[in-house]
Write a protein that holds these residues in place. Structure first.
Motif, PDB file in Angstrom:
ATOM      1  N   ILE A   1       3.811   1.663  -1.234  1.00 28.22           N
ATOM      2  CA  ILE A   1       4.480   1.950  -2.518  1.00 28.22           C
ATOM      3  C   ILE A   1       3.469   2.089  -3.652  1.00 28.22           C
ATOM      4  N   GLY A   2       2.173   2.175  -3.305  1.00 33.53           N
ATOM      5  CA  GLY A   2       1.192   2.614  -4.286  1.00 33.53           C
ATOM      6  C   GLY A   2       0.162   1.595  -4.746  1.00 33.53           C
TER       7      GLY A   2
ATOM      8  N   LEU B   1       6.325  13.152   8.301  1.00 34.67           N
ATOM      9  CA  LEU B   1       6.605  12.320   7.123  1.00 34.67           C
ATOM     10  C   LEU B   1       5.343  11.615   6.657  1.00 34.67           C
ATOM     11  N   MET B   2       4.558  11.109   7.616  1.00 33.10           N
ATOM     12  CA  MET B   2       3.352  10.362   7.261  1.00 33.10           C
ATOM     13  C   MET B   2       2.326  11.268   6.587  1.00 33.10           C
TER      14      MET B   2
ATOM     15  N   ILE C   1       3.594  -2.071  -9.925  1.00 31.34           N
ATOM     16  CA  ILE C   1       2.432  -1.352  -9.395  1.00 31.34           C
ATOM     17  C   ILE C   1       2.238  -0.044 -10.147  1.00 31.34           C
TER      18      ILE C   1
ATOM     19  N   GLU D   1      -8.280   6.840  -0.163  1.00 32.01           N
ATOM     20  CA  GLU D   1      -7.144   5.926   0.003  1.00 32.01           C
ATOM     21  C   GLU D   1      -6.554   5.474  -1.327  1.00 32.01           C
ATOM     22  N   ASP D   2      -7.414   5.121  -2.267  1.00 31.30           N
ATOM     23  CA  ASP D   2      -6.894   4.636  -3.545  1.00 31.30           C
ATOM     24  C   ASP D   2      -6.203   5.758  -4.311  1.00 31.30           C
TER      25      ASP D   2
ATOM     26  N   ALA E   1      -2.884   6.175  -2.867  1.00 35.89           N
ATOM     27  CA  ALA E   1      -1.970   5.117  -3.320  1.00 35.89           C
ATOM     28  C   ALA E   1      -1.420   5.473  -4.697  1.00 35.89           C
ATOM     29  N   ARG E   2      -2.309   5.935  -5.577  1.00 36.40           N
ATOM     30  CA  ARG E   2      -1.849   6.289  -6.940  1.00 36.40           C
ATOM     31  C   ARG E   2      -0.894   7.476  -6.890  1.00 36.40           C
TER      32      ARG E   2
ATOM     33  N   ARG F   1       1.141   8.163  -4.420  1.00 33.66           N
ATOM     34  CA  ARG F   1       2.427   7.682  -3.900  1.00 33.66           C
ATOM     35  C   ARG F   1       3.242   7.011  -4.994  1.00 33.66           C
ATOM     36  N   ARG F   2       2.557   6.189  -5.826  1.00 36.44           N
ATOM     37  CA  ARG F   2       3.302   5.423  -6.825  1.00 36.44           C
ATOM     38  C   ARG F   2       3.877   6.345  -7.899  1.00 36.44           C
TER      39      ARG F   2
ATOM     40  N   ILE G   1       9.662   5.813  -0.543  1.00 37.48           N
ATOM     41  CA  ILE G   1       9.752   5.793   0.922  1.00 37.48           C
ATOM     42  C   ILE G   1      10.810   4.783   1.328  1.00 37.48           C
TER      43      ILE G   1
ATOM     44  N   ARG H   1      -6.023  -3.748  -5.945  1.00 35.74           N
ATOM     45  CA  ARG H   1      -4.825  -4.540  -6.256  1.00 35.74           C
ATOM     46  C   ARG H   1      -4.541  -5.540  -5.140  1.00 35.74           C
TER      47      ARG H   1
ATOM     48  N   THR I   1      -3.315  -0.079  -4.878  1.00 31.62           N
ATOM     49  CA  THR I   1      -4.662   0.277  -4.433  1.00 31.62           C
ATOM     50  C   THR I   1      -5.282  -0.894  -3.682  1.00 31.62           C
TER      51      THR I   1
ATOM     52  N   LEU J   1      -0.127   9.215   4.358  1.00 28.24           N
ATOM     53  CA  LEU J   1      -0.488   8.089   5.231  1.00 28.24           C
ATOM     54  C   LEU J   1      -1.298   8.547   6.434  1.00 28.24           C
ATOM     55  N   GLU J   2      -1.241   9.846   6.703  1.00 26.80           N
ATOM     56  CA  GLU J   2      -2.113  10.466   7.699  1.00 26.80           C
ATOM     57  C   GLU J   2      -2.712  11.681   7.032  1.00 26.80           C
TER      58      GLU J   2
ATOM     59  N   ARG K   1       0.829  -1.199   0.000  1.00 25.27           N
ATOM     60  CA  ARG K   1       0.000   0.000   0.000  1.00 25.27           C
ATOM     61  C   ARG K   1       0.863   1.248   0.000  1.00 25.27           C
TER      62      ARG K   1
END
Lengths: 848, 234
Positions: free
Chosen positions: A300-301, B52-53, B114, B78-79, B82-83, B85-86, B91, A306, A303, B58-59, A298
């Motif tokens: 590193i991205g 950092l979070m 990912i 959340e999703d 995630a996108r 972050r990628r 990190i 996934r 979803t 993440l927060e 999660r």
């Protein structure tokens, strides 16, 4: 496409090296799927054999018979115009060879028999000899094909002779199988086949209920069953011809196997449902173990979708493996079982695989695996990556809350899976109401166990802290966040319920069997004892020390003419009671309520009653015929109509072994009617054959039917069926044990970690073990109590409504199963705690 | 002047703890330029990791503005986070957090699988191999984490964090579980790679010597963030 392959590849790579942890998941799925596959395949094979061999089972395209008499020549000639005819006469008689005697089920056949199929005999040279030749008279001695047990009973070898009535017969071959054995049903007496000439020479054919004249036809081309039936009825409208088709002949057989198959499918499905709990526990443990990896992905991205796909692919691959193992198990079991059943049921069952049954079993397996893995995987999907930044000993995240479960994204797939499982169950059992009841029961069981854990935790949270530290901490362990108590109670409760349900069903089946065999059923029943013969028979019984009980009942034959003033001809009679209106029916009179009866409506008459005729009818007649206490019934006795008032309805079971009649008159008017008597004789165990010899010698004109021996033989078949139930039940039990073992494994790592920390803090091993015993003892006790209710209730439902038997709870068995299973699971769990206690803390702490 | 890679304005973070509320980050103002290395120092419990979070999504900040790589992340689900972050972040964790069932190569490939799942697998492997070679693990591609030392695992973590050329690398005490010598080597690698790829770095550390290597130091104290005056080396 690249994306999909990428996701699949990563998921499968991640599964490497971790298959060992899925042993319980694989076992639970394999056993459940294997059971359903075997039951389904065997059931399909049986039904296919019945349909394929229906003509053989009937012995033709049509079977016609008359009640009470043989066909006249003109009738036989007419039947021959419809096709090829074979006449079969069946009756009971007695074989005598010197001092030995045996009760027979005698079949006499003509030269055309069998029209379809083959009579199988031994030795091989007899098999190649045409049947008419085997049975023909040679030097005044007729031929007979006999059951091997007759040779043993009479002390004869093949080729030696015996007498039936006035004729002498030689046993020329041993009967291995009749083509129409399955439709003949269970027969009293040992089977002997002779020719029509032979039975005529024996002089034992007596028109009446004990002799059946069957006329089997292979219909000519262009003539079908319906047409032939109409033609017979039109040609002989008053003769009372009855016909049946191959489908009719196999209907009862088909219904019986359906019932059995349905029951075993439910047992297999129960095993799979409980196994589903094992799947859920295994997947939950896996998700917990992989929390950090999930959070990393999660971070590193990846979803949520996934993550869900990643782990669902893994679980489905593993489930496919488990299902595959189950299918192999089911297929092998089928191939082994079919030949055994073939001999038992007189059907030709060649070992074969039935792909639709296997496909359905696989469908069940995949749907169950999906349904039970979905919630833990939804938890995985929702794991927050922030946990990576928290300390290693931070609290483990718990399961989904009710609000999350009720969200459409969670609820809809679960409902779809449940509908799929229910749909498959309806397809297999063809009993939608049964499936709905079963589904309701299963859901209720889950909710009860889950709810019980919630209530227990709430109660323990509410009570004030106990003074004893060990007790206090043990109870806290049950209600603290992340406690495995809900999982343990669900697994323990459902696993124990399944075990108990199987044990009670098995016990009830065997109890019915035992009660039918040994104590209550008489050794002999004697039909049609004339009033002039009765005193001599009574004297014999009194003088014979081996006869322990002798009782008689008057038996008359009458015809039911009218009900509630309406002639029977004007009534539409339900199938279940129509047989009573075909010609004469047996009835009796009695001052006392017959043994084994219970009044369900109305009242029994006083023993000195001497008023207007009253009758007591079987309770089975009330609803189908719309009869009530106070209604009138007209019965013709010796051509004289007697109108009686219904005084009561009685419940009784033939299985109780007591003699009982559908119609019982009050004493008074009927007593003076000429009657024959039906006598029942009980003997000291082991003396039945000797007493039978003495009776046959003294009363050669009377028919002593060895009921006890017949019931024993029937019992042998039922015993085999009960063993089949026990076998399927045994597989379910093994599945339940795996789930119980899995339940004790749940939280094992946490228990180990807690035990080590407690040791480091100064607790003795005794302190740790005592705390564990309190915690799991309480969980086990509550689970066992609920399992008693659930398991007993489920067994009652299945025994009463599916098997249609009387249910008796066995308190000793219940206590034994519950105490034994609970003790075993707690002991297993204790062993894992013990291993943690033996681990040196330093080693454990370095591995965290 | 280029837009900041990471920007926080009047950012606050409060978390519920039982019946009370903990005000963890207070009126944080922060800007990190592209390619800049910023160290955040402070005592345990001061809020460094929480900062950092929040930047990593993440927060969720309780108030204020948080933008990373031009994306305001406050309102994302959340999703979407995630996108984000990628696309934009790498990190580096104190505890490495490699997937134990995957080799070093597969762990690094995972980031690209990912983030760029439509990319041909061969290209992904080539990029991951190159990243691991850059961190000196070209001959350890097929070893699982259990077969690697702490320093090697952290280098795998570094390769995983930068293989996607993120705009911002967040490193949470990356040398916390390493000995001094190994830690120094990892940090040198990290700085070198970041500078070559123009990746901004925010480094959480309690090691003053390590912090001194950064372009700029910030001090977190009881939820407040302030610059630290640089002391020139003798």
């Amino acid at each position: 496409m690249n994306t999909v392959w990428s996701w699949l590849r990563v998921a499968l790579i991640d599964l490497r090296g971790g298959l060992g942890r899925f042993g319980v998941l694989l076992a639970c799925l394999a056993l459940g799927v294997g059971t359903i596959a075997a039951v389904g395949s065997v059931g399909d094979a049986l039904q296919a054999a019945i349909e394929r061999d229906a003509r053989v089972v009937l012995g033709g395209d049509l079977e016609a018979r008359l009640p009470m008499r043989a066909a006249a020549q003109s009738e036989v000639e007419f039947l021959r115009t419809l096709g090829t005819l074979s006449a079969v006469t069946e009756t009971n008689s007695r074989a005598i060879a010197g001092d030995q005697t045996a009760f027979l089920s005698l079949i006499a056949v003509d030269e055309a028999y069998p029209l379809v199929g083959q009579v199988l005999v031994t030795p091989p040279e007899a098999q190649t000899t045409p049947l008419p030749q085997l049975l023909a008279a040679q030097d005044g001695v007729y031929g007979a094909v006999v059951e091997s047990r007759l040779l043993d009973r009479l002390g004869l070898k093949l080729g030696e002779t015996f007498f039936i009535g006035d004729a002498e017969f030689a046993a020329r071959a041993v009967l291995d199988a009749l083509p129409d054995a399955a439709a003949r049903g269970f027969q009293l007496g040992l089977t002997v086949m002779v020719s029509q000439e032979g039975i005529t020479a024996a002089g034992v054919v007596q028109p009446g209920a004990l002799t059946r004249f069957r006329y089997k036809l292979l219909l000519d081309e262009g003539t079908d069953f319906a047409g032939a039936t109409s033609a017979i009825a039109e040609r002989f409208p008053d003769a009372g011809w009855r016909t049946r088709s191959p489908a009719d002949a196999t209907e009862n057989l088909s219904e019986f196997f359906d019932l059995f198959s349905r029951f075993l499918t439910l047992v297999g499905l129960s095993s799979l449902l409980v196994g589903g709990v094992g799947v859920s526990n295994a997947v939950s443990a896996y998700v917990t173990e992989r929390q950090r990896s999930i959070a990393t992905m999660r971070a590193i991205g990846a979803t949520g979708a996934r993550i869900m796909t990643h782990f669902m692919v893994q679980i489905l691959v593993l489930s496919a493996l488990g299902v595959g193992l189950g299918l192999v198990l089911g297929a092998v079991s089928t191939l082994l079982a079919l030949p055994l059943l073939s001999g038992l049921l007189s059907l030709s069952l060649t070992p074969s695989l039935h792909l639709p049954a296997l496909a359905i079993a696989a469908g069940f397996g995949i749907l169950i695996a999906f349904a039970f893995a979905f919630l833990p995987l939804r938890r995985a999907e929702g794991l927050k990556p922030a946990s990576l930044f928290r300390a290693a000993s931070s609290a483990v995240e718990g399961g989904l809350g009710w609000r999350q479960i009720l969200r459409p994204g969670t609820l809809v797939p679960l409902l779809l899976a449940a509908l799929g499982i229910g749909g498959l169950a309806m397809l297999v059992t063809d009993a939608p109401r049964l499936v709905l009841w079963y589904a309701g029961g299963a859901v209720a069981a889950f909710l009860v166990m889950r709810g019980a854990a919630f209530v227990l935790q709430w109660l323990l949270r509410a009570i004030p802290p106990l003074p004893n530290a060990n007790l206090r901490n043990a109870l806290k362990a049950i209600h603290r966040p992340g406690s495995p108590a809900p999982v343990v109670m669900l697994s323990l409760g459902l696993g124990l319920s399944l075990l108990l349900m199987i044990a009670l069903i098995d016990a009830n089946l065997r109890r019915q069997l035992d009660s039918a065999i040994a104590t209550e059923a008489p050794a002999f029943v004697v039909m049609d004892v004339l009033s002039v013969e009765l005193p001599e028979l009574e004297q014999f019984a009194a003088a014979e020390p081996r006869i322990t009980d002798f009782s008689t009942t008057p038996i008359l034959r009458g015809t039911i003419e009218a009900l509630k003033g309406t002639p029977v001809d004007e009534l539409t009679l339900p199938q279940s009671v129509a047989w009573m209106f075909n010609g004469d029916t047996n009835l009796t009179w009695s001052a006392e309520l017959p043994a084994g009866s219970a009044i369900t409506q109305g009242q029994w008459w006083p023993s000195d009653y001497d008023g207007e005729p009253l009758v007591s009818l079987s309770a089975e007649m009330a609803e189908p015929l719309g009869l009530s206490v106070g209604d009138s019934i007209e019965i013709a006795l010796f051509g004289r109509p007697i109108t009686a008032t219904i005084a009561s309805f009685r419940d009784f079971s033939w299985r109780e072994g007591n003699m009982n009649f559908m119609i019982v008159f009050s004493p008074g008017l009927i007593e003076s009617a000429p009657a024959n008597y039906l006598a029942t004789i009980n003997v000291t165990p082991g003396t039945a054959q000797d007493v039978e010899r003495g009776l046959a010698r003294q009363f050669p004109e009377l028919n002593f039917i060895p009921v006890g021996e017949a019931i024993e033989r029937a019992g042998g078949i039922i015993q085999s069926l009960a063993n089949a139930v026990a076998l399927v039940g045994g597989l379910a039990v093994i599945s339940g044990v795996f789930v119980l073992a899995g339940a004790m494994t749940a939280g094992r790592k946490q228990r180990e970690a807690d035990a080590v920390v407690m040791k480091v803090l100064g607790a003795t091993p005794g302190d740790v073990v005592r705390a564990y015993l309190v915690e799991y003892g309480l969980l086990g006790l509550v689970s066992a109590l609920l399992a008693t209710a659930l398991g007993t209730g489920a067994a009652w439902g299945i025994v009463t409504y599916v098997l249609e038997l009387r249910f008796t709870p066995d308190l000793g068995l219940i206590a034994g199963v519950l105490v034994g299973a609970t003790a075993l699971t707690i002991l297993t769990g204790m062993l894992t705690t013990w291993s943690a206690l033996r681990t040196r803390p330093a080693r454990f702490l370095r591995s965290v | 002047m280029d837009a900041p890679v990471a920007l926080a304005r009047k950012m606050n973070l409060s978390l519920a703890s039982g019946k009370s509320t903990l005000h963890i980050l207070k009126d944080i103002d922060l800007a990190i330029a592209p390619g800049e290395v910023v160290a955040v120092v402070g005592p345990s419990g001061s809020g460094k990791t929480s900062l950092l979070m929040v930047l990593a999504g993440l927060e969720k900040a309780s108030s204020g503005v948080v933008e990373v790589a031009g994306q305001a992340i406050g309102g994302l689900n959340e999703d979407a986070l995630a996108r984000f972050r990628r696309r934009s972040l790498g990190i580096l964790f104190q505890n490495f957090h490699l997937v134990p069932s995957m080799t070093a190569l597969e762990n690094v490939c995972l980031t690209l699988e990912i983030a760029q799942s439509g990319r041909p697998y061969g290209e992904i492997v080539a990029a991951a191999t190159a990243a691991l070679t850059e961190v000196g693990l070209g001959d350890r591609l097929h070893h699982r984490p259990s077969a690697l030392s702490g320093g090697e695992q952290q280098r795998v973590g570094l390769a995983r964090a930068i293989v996607g050329n993120p705009a911002l690398l967040l490193a949470d005490e990356p040398t916390g579980n390493l000995d001094q010598e190994t830690g120094a080597k990892v940090i040198e690698l990290m700085f070198d790679l970041a500078r070559r790829k123009n990746t901004a770095v925010m480094l959480i550390t309690h090691d003053p010597a390590l912090a001194a290597k950064a372009d700029r130091q910030l001090v977190m104290n009881a939820g407040h963030l302030a610059p630290r005056a640089l002391v020139s080396a003798a």
